[in-house]
Design a protein around this motif. Structure first.
Motif, mmCIF file in Angstrom:
data_model
loop_
_atom_site.group_PDB
_atom_site.id
_atom_site.type_symbol
_atom_site.label_atom_id
_atom_site.label_comp_id
_atom_site.label_asym_id
_atom_site.label_seq_id
_atom_site.Cartn_x
_atom_site.Cartn_y
_atom_site.Cartn_z
ATOM 1 N N ASP A 222 47.738 30.653 43.392
ATOM 2 C CA ASP A 222 46.823 29.520 43.375
ATOM 3 C C ASP A 222 46.355 29.216 41.951
ATOM 4 O O ASP A 222 46.320 28.056 41.523
ATOM 5 C CB ASP A 222 45.623 29.811 44.278
ATOM 6 N N GLN A 223 46.031 30.277 41.200
ATOM 7 C CA GLN A 223 45.563 30.091 39.835
ATOM 8 C C GLN A 223 46.658 29.524 38.927
ATOM 9 O O GLN A 223 46.415 28.593 38.149
ATOM 10 C CB GLN A 223 45.074 31.431 39.278
ATOM 11 N N ARG A 224 47.871 30.070 39.026
ATOM 12 C CA ARG A 224 48.953 29.580 38.175
ATOM 13 C C ARG A 224 49.299 28.129 38.526
ATOM 14 O O ARG A 224 49.610 27.328 37.650
ATOM 15 C CB ARG A 224 50.182 30.474 38.322
ATOM 16 N N LEU B 133 33.026 42.377 45.537
ATOM 17 C CA LEU B 133 32.163 41.379 46.156
ATOM 18 C C LEU B 133 32.648 41.053 47.571
ATOM 19 O O LEU B 133 31.848 40.850 48.477
ATOM 20 C CB LEU B 133 32.148 40.108 45.305
ATOM 21 N N SER B 134 33.972 41.017 47.729
ATOM 22 C CA SER B 134 34.495 40.692 49.060
ATOM 23 C C SER B 134 34.171 41.788 50.051
ATOM 24 O O SER B 134 33.970 41.543 51.232
ATOM 25 C CB SER B 134 36.005 40.471 48.989
ATOM 26 N N LEU B 135 34.117 43.054 49.560
ATOM 27 C CA LEU B 135 33.764 44.157 50.455
ATOM 28 C C LEU B 135 32.279 44.131 50.787
ATOM 29 O O LEU B 135 31.860 44.485 51.893
ATOM 30 C CB LEU B 135 34.139 45.493 49.793
ATOM 31 N N ILE C 69 34.950 37.517 53.271
ATOM 32 C CA ILE C 69 35.182 36.427 52.327
ATOM 33 C C ILE C 69 36.619 36.445 51.820
ATOM 34 O O ILE C 69 37.395 35.535 52.086
ATOM 35 C CB ILE C 69 34.195 36.509 51.135
ATOM 36 N N ALA C 70 36.978 37.503 51.077
ATOM 37 C CA ALA C 70 38.319 37.534 50.508
ATOM 38 C C ALA C 70 39.360 37.743 51.586
ATOM 39 O O ALA C 70 40.437 37.172 51.541
ATOM 40 C CB ALA C 70 38.411 38.630 49.460
ATOM 41 N N GLY D 225 42.508 35.622 52.561
ATOM 42 C CA GLY D 225 43.750 36.262 52.168
ATOM 43 C C GLY D 225 44.062 36.100 50.696
ATOM 44 O O GLY D 225 45.229 36.059 50.305
ATOM 45 N N LEU D 226 43.015 36.032 49.849
ATOM 46 C CA LEU D 226 43.241 35.778 48.432
ATOM 47 C C LEU D 226 44.117 36.834 47.777
ATOM 48 O O LEU D 226 44.875 36.531 46.862
ATOM 49 C CB LEU D 226 41.903 35.698 47.691
ATOM 50 N N PHE D 227 43.987 38.060 48.228
ATOM 51 C CA PHE D 227 44.711 39.138 47.568
ATOM 52 C C PHE D 227 45.867 39.651 48.401
ATOM 53 O O PHE D 227 46.419 40.713 48.135
ATOM 54 C CB PHE D 227 43.736 40.258 47.192
ATOM 55 N N ASP D 228 46.240 38.881 49.424
ATOM 56 C CA ASP D 228 47.457 39.194 50.168
ATOM 57 C C ASP D 228 48.663 38.850 49.303
ATOM 58 O O ASP D 228 48.641 37.873 48.552
ATOM 59 C CB ASP D 228 47.523 38.387 51.461
ATOM 60 N N PRO D 229 49.750 39.622 49.417
ATOM 61 C CA PRO D 229 50.951 39.291 48.637
ATOM 62 C C PRO D 229 51.659 38.066 49.202
ATOM 63 O O PRO D 229 51.744 37.885 50.414
ATOM 64 C CB PRO D 229 51.818 40.547 48.781
ATOM 65 N N VAL D 230 52.137 37.213 48.300
ATOM 66 C CA VAL D 230 52.995 36.092 48.704
ATOM 67 C C VAL D 230 54.446 36.383 48.326
ATOM 68 O O VAL D 230 55.370 35.820 48.891
ATOM 69 C CB VAL D 230 52.538 34.766 48.072
#
Length: 430
Positions: free
Chosen positions: A52-54, A21-23, A28-29, A33-38
């Motif tokens: 964020d979810q945890r 969906l982000s593509l 959007i994503a 940066g939702l799927f960037d590594p932290v």
């Protein structure tokens, strides 16, 4: 002490869909940066989305620590646990995960689907809950497989444990407390203030904050509590307090509609026997109005009119049955805010610093009595109100004590193993 309906495959599909969906909708994503590594753990990424979810999950579960900090720590450990499971060829299937979900939800007297729905309303996906449960199941299998054969409990171990319960030296602590309600200030503002207080190391500074913000009866005394055995503290609080040095403050402990902090002023070992408790009997009388002056005045009036829990039946006479509840529970079954309030009380004493219904109902709590753990202690009453037969109950006590000793030893092995994995891991935080 602590909703997985989908497996890793389902979680991957969910994330893949989000990526797709982000593509399809540029920016959007990637903008967020939702799927960037932290964090990367031995090359495996923990994404911002997972963190964020945890964090949301732990906040909803009212974890006894800062949710964001604990979430990061847990996700790092989850990666290490998964690596250890892969190395030992350990997996869990969908059926085990579903059973884990049901068991976890049952602690809150819910079904798994009910808990999933509640979490989703709070912004936590089913896949996130699944990952949380899956990690716990995998680690249990890893530690049982690796260390289970080393954990044996002898008669001598049981004898020493019984002696420690009834005759051994004890530990008592001198604490100060702050409990700040969310009502009137807002949860985010209160949690921000609580995190500031958690960084304090001065007892005078903590007391000043207690006088300004705390809603407990100890407020005017700067939050000071008297010396108390550590065995009287609620289970959720004991490890937090025993991990402190004098002057240090616990991480904010979320409660129902409030947050609590405790500062350790002093700690000492004594030669006085300090029993542990298997059950606590208490009564709760519900007063409409929350922390309004009228409700507080009514609570003070009831306090002056009553000396025992039986007296509350006269206060509640002619009112709906739901206005008064009385029962006996194991310490771990009592809600944290109620357990903290009860820990200050002796039989016949009351407190009224707990609320329900989003702060609209004041709860007057009275301590009825505590049942000590040990061979000569009263047995915990059954739901029907009668004690179980003496001999089977004694056998149950022995089995329970044996299980507790074994569990502590296994946990010790597991914690040491996890620390070793951390020390050997390559952890990069962004």
């Amino acid at each position: 002490m602590n909703s997985l309906t989908t497996s890793a495959t389902s979680a991957f599909r969910g994330l893949s869909l989000a990526l797709a969906l982000s593509l399809a909708v540029p920016g959007i994503a990637h903008a967020q940066g939702l799927f960037d590594p932290v964090v990367k753990v031995n090359g495996t990424a923990v994404t911002r989305y997972e963190l964020d979810q945890r964090t949301k999950l732990l906040r909803l579960l009212r974890a006894p620590a800062d949710p964001a900090r604990l979430a990061r720590q847990q996700l790092i450990e989850d990666r290490l646990k998964a690596e250890a499971a892969d190395a030992q060829g350990i997996t869990v299937d969908e059926e085990q995960i579903r059973a884990g979900m049901e068991n976890f939800a049952a602690q809150g007297k819910l079904k798994a689907d009910q808990m999933i729905a509640l979490l989703e309303r709070g912004g936590v996906s089913e896949e996130t809950f699944a990952a949380f449960i899956r990690s716990g199941l995998i680690w249990r299998e890893v530690t049982q497989t690796r260390f289970g054969a080393q954990v044996k409990v002898s008669e001598a171990d049981l004898a020493r444990a019984r002696a420690a319960i009834t005759d051994g030296t004890g530990v008592r602590v001198l604490l100060s407390e702050i409990i700040i309600p969310f009502q009137g200030r807002g949860e985010q503002q209160v949690m921000a203030k609580a995190r500031e207080i958690a960084d304090l190391t001065s007892t005078s500074a903590f007391s000043a904050q207690a006088r300004q913000f705390s809603a407990t009866p100890t407020r005017d005394a700067g939050g000071h509590l008297p010396w108390q055995p550590v065995t009287k503290l609620p289970p959720v609080l004991r490890p937090l307090v025993l991990g402190l040095a004098p002057g240090e403050v616990t991480d904010p402990l979320p409660l129902d509609g409030a947050v609590a902090l405790f500062q350790l002023r002093d700690i000492e070992e004594t030669d006085v026997a300090q029993p542990s408790y298997s059950a606590i009997e208490y009564a709760a009388y519900y007063i409409p109005g929350g922390r309004t002056q009228a409700a507080l005045s009514r609570a003070a009036q009831i306090d002056a009119q009553t000396d025992t829990c039986d007296d509350l039946y006269g206060i509640a006479y002619g009112q709906p049955p739901s206005v008064l509840e009385r029962g006996t529970k194991a310490p771990g079954e009592i809600p944290n805010d109620i357990a903290i309030s009860l820990s200050r009380l002796d039989p016949g004493e009351v407190s009224y610093d707990v609320t329900r219904a989003n702060g609209q109902t004041l709860v007057l709590l009275m301590m009825c009595g505590r049942s000590e753990t040990g061979a000569d202690a009263p047995l915990v009453a059954t739901e029907g109100g009668e004690s179980a037969d003496g001999e089977p109950a004694a056998q149950d006590d022995t089995a329970q004590l044996s299980q507790q000793i074994a569990a502590r030893r296994l946990e010790s092995f597991a914690n040491g193993y996890l620390e070793r994995l951390k020390s050997e891991a390559r952890i990069i935080e962004y």
